[in-house]
Design a protein around this motif. Structure first.
Motif, mmCIF file in Angstrom:
data_model
loop_
_atom_site.group_PDB
_atom_site.id
_atom_site.type_symbol
_atom_site.label_atom_id
_atom_site.label_comp_id
_atom_site.label_asym_id
_atom_site.label_seq_id
_atom_site.Cartn_x
_atom_site.Cartn_y
_atom_site.Cartn_z
ATOM 1 N N GLY A 144 -0.615 2.797 -7.908
ATOM 2 C CA GLY A 144 -1.182 2.520 -6.589
ATOM 3 C C GLY A 144 -2.068 3.619 -6.051
ATOM 4 N N TRP A 145 -2.218 4.721 -6.799
ATOM 5 C CA TRP A 145 -2.962 5.861 -6.242
ATOM 6 C C TRP A 145 -4.470 5.693 -6.321
ATOM 7 N N THR A 146 -4.982 4.996 -7.316
ATOM 8 C CA THR A 146 -6.430 4.734 -7.330
ATOM 9 C C THR A 146 -6.819 3.932 -6.095
ATOM 10 N N LEU A 147 -6.044 2.908 -5.776
ATOM 11 C CA LEU A 147 -6.325 2.104 -4.590
ATOM 12 C C LEU A 147 -6.181 2.928 -3.323
ATOM 13 N N ALA A 148 -5.150 3.783 -3.276
ATOM 14 C CA ALA A 148 -4.924 4.591 -2.069
ATOM 15 C C ALA A 148 -6.065 5.580 -1.838
ATOM 16 N N GLU A 194 -6.366 5.853 7.491
ATOM 17 C CA GLU A 194 -6.857 6.104 6.130
ATOM 18 C C GLU A 194 -6.113 5.280 5.082
ATOM 19 N N GLN A 195 -5.183 4.439 5.529
ATOM 20 C CA GLN A 195 -4.398 3.646 4.584
ATOM 21 C C GLN A 195 -5.131 2.378 4.161
ATOM 22 N N ALA A 196 -4.793 1.898 2.978
ATOM 23 C CA ALA A 196 -5.161 0.542 2.578
ATOM 24 C C ALA A 196 -4.243 -0.435 3.289
ATOM 25 N N GLY A 197 -4.704 -1.656 3.431
ATOM 26 C CA GLY A 197 -3.842 -2.708 3.931
ATOM 27 C C GLY A 197 -3.030 -3.310 2.802
ATOM 28 N N GLU A 198 -2.205 -4.288 3.155
ATOM 29 C CA GLU A 198 -1.449 -4.997 2.121
ATOM 30 C C GLU A 198 -2.430 -5.738 1.228
ATOM 31 N N GLY A 199 -2.216 -5.671 -0.093
ATOM 32 C CA GLY A 199 -3.144 -6.293 -1.026
ATOM 33 C C GLY A 199 -2.532 -7.452 -1.774
ATOM 34 N N ARG A 200 -3.275 -7.928 -2.745
ATOM 35 C CA ARG A 200 -2.809 -9.031 -3.595
ATOM 36 C C ARG A 200 -3.172 -8.753 -5.046
ATOM 37 N N ALA A 201 -2.324 -9.277 -5.942
ATOM 38 C CA ALA A 201 -2.602 -9.282 -7.375
ATOM 39 C C ALA A 201 -2.433 -10.702 -7.877
ATOM 40 N N LEU A 202 -3.146 -11.026 -8.938
ATOM 41 C CA LEU A 202 -2.990 -12.342 -9.546
ATOM 42 C C LEU A 202 -1.586 -12.505 -10.112
ATOM 43 N N PRO A 209 0.823 -1.221 0.000
ATOM 44 C CA PRO A 209 0.000 0.000 0.000
ATOM 45 C C PRO A 209 0.850 1.260 0.000
ATOM 46 N N ARG A 210 0.313 2.329 -0.530
ATOM 47 C CA ARG A 210 0.947 3.638 -0.438
ATOM 48 C C ARG A 210 0.872 4.127 1.010
#
Length: 725
Positions: free
Chosen positions: A698-702, A546-554, A523-524
């Motif tokens: 990563g900014w759309t997700l953030a 306000e942060q996203a957590g750690e994510g995953r991608a295929l 995450p950012r």
């Protein structure tokens, strides 16, 4: 007679230096005829020379022998502009063998700069190697370079094709050499060397360096030799897919002579191949632009001393790495230029009678070529806008300060500024960059021609892979070698030396490795610098709440596993449609692995509270069916409610690739959480899965995560099909 006597004496002295350089105790070593011609031109006649000779011909011997002879005659130190740290390390060691004291100034030895400059002033340095980037460092350019130019005894431009944007490795910093050439005292010899220049690059380099062409009034000497490498046996092996290429390499790596290099086109591929080969029992190491300096040096040393069978490398391991007994070079994926390919395969077979060179082209090659081509010099409108921003500033602008004000990524912005600096439109000073106000013209014709040339080179690489003629002759003709003729050694001349056989076990293992889904998405955590300058009041660290957590991608778009499946699905002009079944199943597998991992969904959070309680999608303007169906499939399989979408406002600007600051600015007022979704998030007992098609910056997700957290989500776990990395 006197002149003949002087020439004979000079030749004897030159050969004695060469013997020390190559470690020949018998003293029988002799310069090749063209090596001697270059040395004689530099030392006896103080001329300028351009030497275009094949890798391993001995270009470094020319400048080290010339240095020794010039120093013995009272000349100042030799300055070698050298592009790679690996090259510098090799050259310092080679110089020491000939009794030549060489030092370097580069980004990796800043703690030594003052000492080196003191040694130069004291006259104890025979050779100073500097990177081209040093030439435009304000302190070096304004304080060290003038004094150095005034005392230089010989200027050497190594790997001189870098000065030409027709070449395969153009570096705008090299054009700074024009300034140094203009400041050299009359009669100071100049030597430019390269192994990878066709006729056009040769002419361009000659013009850039002011050396002129052969026979010109400048009296410059151009020495261009045949480019055949008698030790190299070239082959191409077409294999069905990435799994077969990995399996073939695992089965046959030990059959290749000695130790060598396996080149890949991306960092991700280098890391994938290294991991797979290690699991198959091979001693290999990874070497990329992301490898730490200390690890690079260790990897180079391990290869030099045959402690590894191969380095799995990107083009970061290229010019200047010198291992005479390197037995093979394999390319897992085709470079986009035959000139670049010739340069890389030239690492092999310098000091052995036979070396294998093998190309294993892949279906993903052209997509990777296209990506790197997109990083070319920006369009005129973007350049003009950048110049206007700089002209309106009341102080120098650093790259971080300038980046939010323009629509260019940091690396591309820096390259553009370097070109503008050479053209006189901007200047690098302490604290950043300033506009000079000097008139500047956008060379539309030149940039268009460079783009067409890149396309022609790509077509040439396609032709190389499929030609039924001699492969070495093909490469030599691409380099305008007039003496090109069939080599008698390549697979087309002498018959194939390799079959496409790969063991079932290796293919299955490779397919399993490449089919292994799941990449962590970090995450950012910090907002880009300079956002207040574009009217967005965000700075510093993103609050944890306000942060996203750690994510995953295929998978990664740049890898050779899932990347090959995802690239066509996510290509800009690909049709929208429901998520394919195989992709959906793989995503479910990623979610299952994520849940069962050591840290669970959210490390540090109680598992019961960390499990997602719902699915939220990011509304897609280009792939609404893909993203919507992916969210629905996850909701169905995971038995999680589909809570809604983070939407774009009606007046949201169209999406475009840019730097982080510009991307964040565009998103800041464009994404919203609709009332129905906000209501669904109130009192949510756990995090939500945030689903999108892919992420690059990563900014759309953030931004979406920040909005969801503010609306009541206790956590946001991003899930995307792909990351661009």
């Amino acid at each position: 007679m006197d002149q003949h006597h002087d020439t004979t004496e000079l030749r004897t002295e030159a050969d004695a230096v060469l013997a020390r350089l190559v470690g020949d105790p018998t003293g029988r070593a002799r310069l090749r005829e063209d090596q001697w011609r270059a040395v004689e031109a530099l030392v006896a006649h103080r001329r300028r020379a351009l030497v275009v000779q094949r890798t391993g011909w001995g270009k470094s011997a020319v400048y080290f022998v010339a240095t020794s002879l010039l120093r013995a005659r009272g000349s100042g130190p030799t300055v070698i502009v050298s592009p790679l740290l690996a090259l510098m390390r090799n050259q310092v060691e080679a110089a020491a063998r000939a009794g030549i004291h060489a030092r370097t100034i580069n980004s990796a030895n800043q703690e030594d700069w003052e000492t080196v400059q003191a040694e130069i002033s004291a006259g104890s340095v025979d050779v100073l190697l500097v990177s081209p980037e040093r030439l435009n460092n304000p302190d070096f350019r304004d304080h060290v370079l003038p004094a150095l130019a005034a005392t230089t005894g010989l200027l050497v431009v190594d790997e001189a094709h870098c000065i030409s944007d027709w070449g395969h490795d153009f570096r705008p910093d090299y054009r700074r050499l024009r300034t140094m050439l203009q400041e050299l005292p009359a009669g100071v010899p100049v030597l430019a060397t390269t192994a990878t220049a066709n006729a056009r690059v040769t002419a361009d380099v000659a013009e850039q360096l002011g050396t002129g062409a052969a026979g010109a009034d400048s009296g410059a000497l151009v020495l261009r030799g045949p480019l055949d490498r008698e030790s190299l046996s070239l082959s191409v092996l077409e294999l069905p897919d990435a799994a077969h290429r990995l399996a073939w390499l695992a089965d046959h790596l030990d059959d290749l002579p000695g130790s060598g290099i396996v080149y890949t086109l991306t960092v991700a591929a280098a890391e994938e191949v290294t991991a797979f080969l290690r699991r198959r029992g091979h001693t290999v190491a990874s070497y990329t632009g992301k490898t730490e300096n200390a690890d690079r040096q260790q990897a180079e040393d391990d290869l030099l001393h045959n402690k590894v069978k191969a380095l799995i490398a990107t083009s970061a391991l290229g010019m200047g790495f010198d291992k005479p007994d390197l037995g093979f070079v394999v390319h897992l994926g085709s470079p986009s230029s035959p000139i670049a390919y010739y340069q890389q395969v030239g690492r092999a077979g310098r000091g052995v009678d036979h070396a294998e060179v093998l190309l294993l082209p892949g279906k993903e090659d052209e997509a990777i070529w296209h990506y790197f081509a997109s990083l070319a010099f920006p369009p005129e409108e973007t350049v003009r806008r950048t110049l206007d921003v700089m002209a309106g500033a009341d102080r120098p602008l650093s790259l971080p300060a300038l980046e939010p004000l323009v629509e260019l990524r940091r690396s591309r912005l820096e390259t553009m500024l370097k070109v503008l600096d050479v053209d006189g439109a901007v200047r690098r000073v302490k604290g950043g960059w300033i506009a000079t106000g000097r008139p500047w013209a956008y060379d539309t014709e030149r940039y268009a021609w460079v783009a067409r040339q890149r396309e022609a080179e790509q077509e040439a690489m396609r032709a190389y892979a499929t030609t039924s003629g001699c492969r070495m002759e093909f490469l030599r003709r691409q380099l305008d070698d007039e003496q090109a003729a069939p080599c008698g050694r390549c697979d087309n001349c002498a018959g194939a030396r390799f079959t496409a056989d790969a063991s079932t076990g290796a293919v299955e293992a490779a397919r399993s490795d490449l089919g292994r889904a799941g990449v962590e998405v970090e995450p950012r955590k910090m907002w880009p610098t300079g956002m207040t300058a574009v009217g967005v009041d965000l700075k510093g660290r993103i609050p944890a709440s306000e942060q996203a957590g750690e994510g995953r991608a295929l998978g990664r778009l740049s890898d050779i596993g899932w990347g090959n499946r995802l690239r066509p699905l996510l290509a800009p002009r690909s049709p929208d449609g429901p998520v394919p079944d195989d992709v959906a199943r793989a995503v479910v597998g990623v979610l299952a692995d994520w849940a069962k991992g050591a840290g669970g969904w959210a490390p540090g959070v109680e598992r019961a509270l960390a499990r997602p309680v719902g699915v939220v999608t990011v509304a897609s303007r280009s792939r609404p069916q893909l993203v919507g169906s992916l969210g629905a499939r996850i909701s169905e399989v995971g038995r999680l409610p589909l809570l809604g979408s983070v939407e774009y406002t009606q007046d949201a600007p169209p999406p475009h690739r840019s730097n982080s600051a510009q991307r964040l600015k565009a998103l800041h007022d464009s994404l919203v959480v609709p009332p129905a979704l906000a209501a669904a998030l109130e009192g949510a007992p756990g995090p939500v899965l945030l689903v999108d098609d892919w992420t690059e910056t990563g900014w759309t997700l953030a931004v979406a995560a920040r909005l969801l957290r503010r609306a009541g989500a206790p956590g946001v776990l991003p899930l995307v099909l792909a990351v661009q990395a």
